[in-house]
Design a protein around this motif. Structure first.
Motif, PDB file in Angstrom:
ATOM      1  N   ARG A  40      37.521 -50.201  -9.508  1.00 31.44           N
ATOM      2  CA  ARG A  40      38.617 -50.009  -8.542  1.00 31.44           C
ATOM      3  C   ARG A  40      38.266 -48.893  -7.559  1.00 31.44           C
ATOM      4  NH1 ARG A  40      42.387 -46.681  -7.318  1.00 31.44           N
ATOM      5  NH2 ARG A  40      41.771 -45.247  -8.993  1.00 31.44           N
ATOM      6  N   ARG A  41      37.714 -47.784  -8.068  1.00 30.92           N
ATOM      7  CA  ARG A  41      37.370 -46.655  -7.208  1.00 30.92           C
ATOM      8  C   ARG A  41      36.225 -46.995  -6.257  1.00 30.92           C
ATOM      9  NH1 ARG A  41      36.245 -41.611 -10.941  1.00 30.92           N
ATOM     10  NH2 ARG A  41      35.788 -40.696  -8.901  1.00 30.92           N
ATOM     11  N   SER A  42      35.358 -47.899  -6.692  1.00 28.82           N
ATOM     12  CA  SER A  42      34.188 -48.244  -5.866  1.00 28.82           C
ATOM     13  C   SER A  42      34.439 -49.450  -4.966  1.00 28.82           C
ATOM     14  CB  SER A  42      32.992 -48.538  -6.771  1.00 28.82           C
ATOM     15  OG  SER A  42      33.242 -49.668  -7.595  1.00 28.82           O
ATOM     16  N   SER A  43      35.674 -49.932  -4.939  1.00 25.07           N
ATOM     17  CA  SER A  43      35.971 -51.126  -4.138  1.00 25.07           C
ATOM     18  C   SER A  43      35.712 -50.903  -2.652  1.00 25.07           C
ATOM     19  CB  SER A  43      37.429 -51.552  -4.358  1.00 25.07           C
ATOM     20  OG  SER A  43      38.312 -50.508  -3.983  1.00 25.07           O
ATOM     21  N   SER A  44      35.867 -49.664  -2.183  1.00 20.29           N
ATOM     22  CA  SER A  44      35.630 -49.362  -0.767  1.00 20.29           C
ATOM     23  C   SER A  44      34.231 -48.815  -0.510  1.00 20.29           C
ATOM     24  CB  SER A  44      36.672 -48.345  -0.278  1.00 20.29           C
ATOM     25  OG  SER A  44      36.585 -47.148  -1.035  1.00 20.29           O
ATOM     26  N   LYS A  45      33.381 -48.794  -1.561  1.00 18.95           N
ATOM     27  CA  LYS A  45      32.026 -48.273  -1.430  1.00 18.95           C
ATOM     28  C   LYS A  45      31.039 -49.352  -1.877  1.00 18.95           C
ATOM     29  CE  LYS A  45      33.857 -43.794  -2.923  1.00 18.95           C
ATOM     30  NZ  LYS A  45      33.959 -43.129  -1.646  1.00 18.95           N
ATOM     31  N   GLU A  46      29.861 -49.296  -1.335  1.00 21.32           N
ATOM     32  CA  GLU A  46      28.826 -50.258  -1.717  1.00 21.32           C
ATOM     33  C   GLU A  46      27.962 -49.656  -2.829  1.00 21.32           C
ATOM     34  OE1 GLU A  46      26.637 -51.403   1.704  1.00 21.32           O
ATOM     35  OE2 GLU A  46      28.342 -52.364   2.707  1.00 21.32           O
ATOM     36  N   ILE A  47      28.480 -49.763  -4.055  1.00 22.72           N
ATOM     37  CA  ILE A  47      27.782 -49.232  -5.222  1.00 22.72           C
ATOM     38  C   ILE A  47      27.376 -50.394  -6.111  1.00 22.72           C
ATOM     39  CG2 ILE A  47      27.915 -47.677  -7.198  1.00 22.72           C
ATOM     40  CD1 ILE A  47      30.105 -46.158  -5.764  1.00 22.72           C
ATOM     41  N   PRO A  48      26.100 -50.521  -6.466  1.00 20.35           N
ATOM     42  CA  PRO A  48      25.658 -51.629  -7.322  1.00 20.35           C
ATOM     43  C   PRO A  48      26.357 -51.605  -8.678  1.00 20.35           C
ATOM     44  CG  PRO A  48      23.778 -50.516  -6.318  1.00 20.35           C
ATOM     45  CD  PRO A  48      24.978 -49.669  -6.035  1.00 20.35           C
ATOM     46  N   PHE A  49      26.567 -52.787  -9.250  1.00 17.22           N
ATOM     47  CA  PHE A  49      27.275 -52.879 -10.525  1.00 17.22           C
ATOM     48  C   PHE A  49      26.504 -52.185 -11.642  1.00 17.22           C
ATOM     49  CE2 PHE A  49      28.097 -55.034 -14.583  1.00 17.22           C
ATOM     50  CZ  PHE A  49      29.463 -54.824 -14.690  1.00 17.22           C
ATOM     51  N   ASP A  50      25.173 -52.255 -11.627  1.00 17.77           N
ATOM     52  CA  ASP A  50      24.398 -51.616 -12.692  1.00 17.77           C
ATOM     53  C   ASP A  50      24.574 -50.103 -12.675  1.00 17.77           C
ATOM     54  OD1 ASP A  50      23.056 -51.549 -10.246  1.00 17.77           O
ATOM     55  OD2 ASP A  50      21.113 -51.235 -11.227  1.00 17.77           O
ATOM     56  N   VAL A  51      24.763 -49.528 -11.477  1.00 15.87           N
ATOM     57  CA  VAL A  51      25.021 -48.091 -11.378  1.00 15.87           C
ATOM     58  C   VAL A  51      26.399 -47.760 -11.944  1.00 15.87           C
ATOM     59  CG1 VAL A  51      25.350 -46.158  -9.780  1.00 15.87           C
ATOM     60  CG2 VAL A  51      23.507 -47.805  -9.384  1.00 15.87           C
ATOM     61  N   ILE A  52      27.396 -48.597 -11.621  1.00 15.18           N
ATOM     62  CA  ILE A  52      28.754 -48.389 -12.144  1.00 15.18           C
ATOM     63  C   ILE A  52      28.763 -48.502 -13.663  1.00 15.18           C
ATOM     64  CG2 ILE A  52      31.101 -49.324 -12.173  1.00 15.18           C
ATOM     65  CD1 ILE A  52      30.667 -50.172  -9.278  1.00 15.18           C
ATOM     66  N   LEU A  53      28.036 -49.488 -14.193  1.00 19.83           N
ATOM     67  CA  LEU A  53      27.949 -49.648 -15.649  1.00 19.83           C
ATOM     68  C   LEU A  53      27.277 -48.426 -16.285  1.00 19.83           C
ATOM     69  CD1 LEU A  53      28.346 -51.397 -18.159  1.00 19.83           C
ATOM     70  CD2 LEU A  53      26.129 -52.465 -17.671  1.00 19.83           C
ATOM     71  N   LYS A  54      26.244 -47.918 -15.647  1.00 21.63           N
ATOM     72  CA  LYS A  54      25.558 -46.727 -16.156  1.00 21.63           C
ATOM     73  C   LYS A  54      26.489 -45.528 -16.150  1.00 21.63           C
ATOM     74  CE  LYS A  54      21.279 -44.091 -15.553  1.00 21.63           C
ATOM     75  NZ  LYS A  54      20.035 -43.959 -14.742  1.00 21.63           N
ATOM     76  N   ILE A  55      27.276 -45.368 -15.093  1.00 21.31           N
ATOM     77  CA  ILE A  55      28.235 -44.264 -15.017  1.00 21.31           C
ATOM     78  C   ILE A  55      29.274 -44.387 -16.132  1.00 21.31           C
ATOM     79  CG2 ILE A  55      30.054 -43.223 -13.609  1.00 21.31           C
ATOM     80  CD1 ILE A  55      28.447 -43.998 -11.143  1.00 21.31           C
ATOM     81  N   ALA A  56      29.757 -45.607 -16.375  1.00 21.24           N
ATOM     82  CA  ALA A  56      30.748 -45.827 -17.431  1.00 21.24           C
ATOM     83  C   ALA A  56      30.173 -45.490 -18.812  1.00 21.24           C
ATOM     84  CB  ALA A  56      31.235 -47.273 -17.398  1.00 21.24           C
TER      85      ALA A  56
END
Length: 363
Positions: A40-56
């Protein structure tokens, strides 16, 4: 006659199995919720899903102070409800086994895991939390400042108008809001060294720093001295204090030295002290959750009452967590003694639940 050792061995295995199953589902649930929030927080940013998963995944260990009490509450309830369902507890009690023998395996498991969490996993989790905060700052906040406390004093790194500054101060005075014995290294583009600035004292404000007894050294130039000098820095002491390394990013073994360095530099280390004692109190917190789970599930009850007991346990667990957080926050402000802020709720809960269980045993 049933041998106590066989009973303890059996109950330990049953409880460990419940801990493993519930740990998996709790971690999966919290990871999923955190991943959804990051998406949800990255919806307005172009962040790859693998990076988001790594952050989580890096953020998950910081949720363990919430996850572990939940695990031990539910695992103790699941263990004894299962034994009650199969009438195994009734048979054991009829053979003369005390209720305290039933609880001993769960308490031993929680103490062992709590000690492992504090001494072994906490240093690993603190490094993961550092990486999480770094990724979060890079992709969500875009912050560039870095602030470190070491035995040599306060170290700052700040970027202003395409220039980078590395700052060292031996001490901070709370009386007049000044830094003592300051050294400023100024770098230009491509990390090119520009000059070194030494000052005996720096008075800080929100928009600028006033330097006293200043010496400026540039490469291949004669040093210049100034009685007073002003530099435009949007870096107040409040911002510095807010950006110190949070206690959860420091290993349990390194916290005492970090606290000592903070106090030697003139800063308050109360937040870090409270967190340090909070870690030490973790065995008491988990023990309170185990006793709560036992008191709600040790008696045999119908399926309908079991769901009520589970719901009651979750509600009481939430209240327990909220109370510890509130007291810890008050303790950080200096209103409450650190001992009561960290150990008060767990110890009071343990004695209260022991009273209930004594009444149940003698009942």
């Amino acid at each position: 006659m049933i041998k106590p050792f066989l009973i303890l061995n059996y109950l330990i295995k049953e409880n460990l199995y419940a801990i493993f199953i519930i740990s998996f589902f709790c971690c999966f649930l919290f990871l999923t919720i955190d991943l959804i929030e990051l998406l949800r927080r990255s919806s307005s940013k172009e962040i790859p899903f693998d990076v988001i998963l790594k952050i989580a995944l890096l953020h998950l260990p910081s949720l363990f102070p919430i996850i572990l009490p939940t695990i031990f509450l539910l695992s103790s309830m699941q263990t004894y409800m299962k034994l009650n369902k199969n009438s195994e507890l009734s048979v054991m009690r009829a053979s003369g086994v005390s209720i305290w023998i039933f609880m001993l395996p769960s308490i031993l498991n929680c103490l062992l895991i709590a000690i492992l969490y504090i001494t072994f996993f906490n240093p690993l989790f603190s490094q993961m939390n550092v990486k999480f905060k770094s990724f979060e700052s890079q992709y969500f906040k875009g912050s560039t400042g870095l602030h470190i406390i070491s035995p040599t004093g306060l170290w700052l790194r700040e970027i202003e108008n395409k220039k980078e500054y590395v700052i060292n101060a031996s001490h901070y005075s709370t009386l007049d809001n000044t830094l003592q014995n300051v050294i400023i290294f100024e770098f230009g583009e491509e990390e090119k060294f520009l000059r070194r600035i030494d000052a005996s004292k720096v008075r800080m404000s929100d928009d600028y720093w006033d330097l006293s007894n200043v010496s400026v050294v540039k490469i291949n130039q004669t040093p210049e001295s100034y009685k007073k000098m002003r530099m435009n820095f949007n870096l107040s002491i409040k911002k510095i204090e807010q950006n110190f390394r949070s206690a959860d990013t420091i290993s349990f073994w390194k916290l005492p030295d970090y606290i000592k360095n903070l106090e030697n530099s003139g800063f308050t280390a109360r937040k870090h002290k409270v967190y340090y004692h909070y870690l030490i109190s973790f065995p008491f917190i988990l023990t309170a959750m185990v006793l709560l789970g036992c008191s709600l599930s040790i008696r045999k009850s119908r399926t309908k009452n079991q769901f009520i007991n589970i719901f009651t346990g979750i509600i009481i667990g939430i209240i327990f967590h909220f109370s510890t957080d509130v007291l810890r926050t008050i303790g950080m402000s200096g209103t409450l003694p650190i001992f009561f802020a960290t150990y008060g709720v767990p110890l009071i809960s343990i004695f209260f639940l022991l009273g209930i269980l004594i009444h149940t045993e003698d009942g």
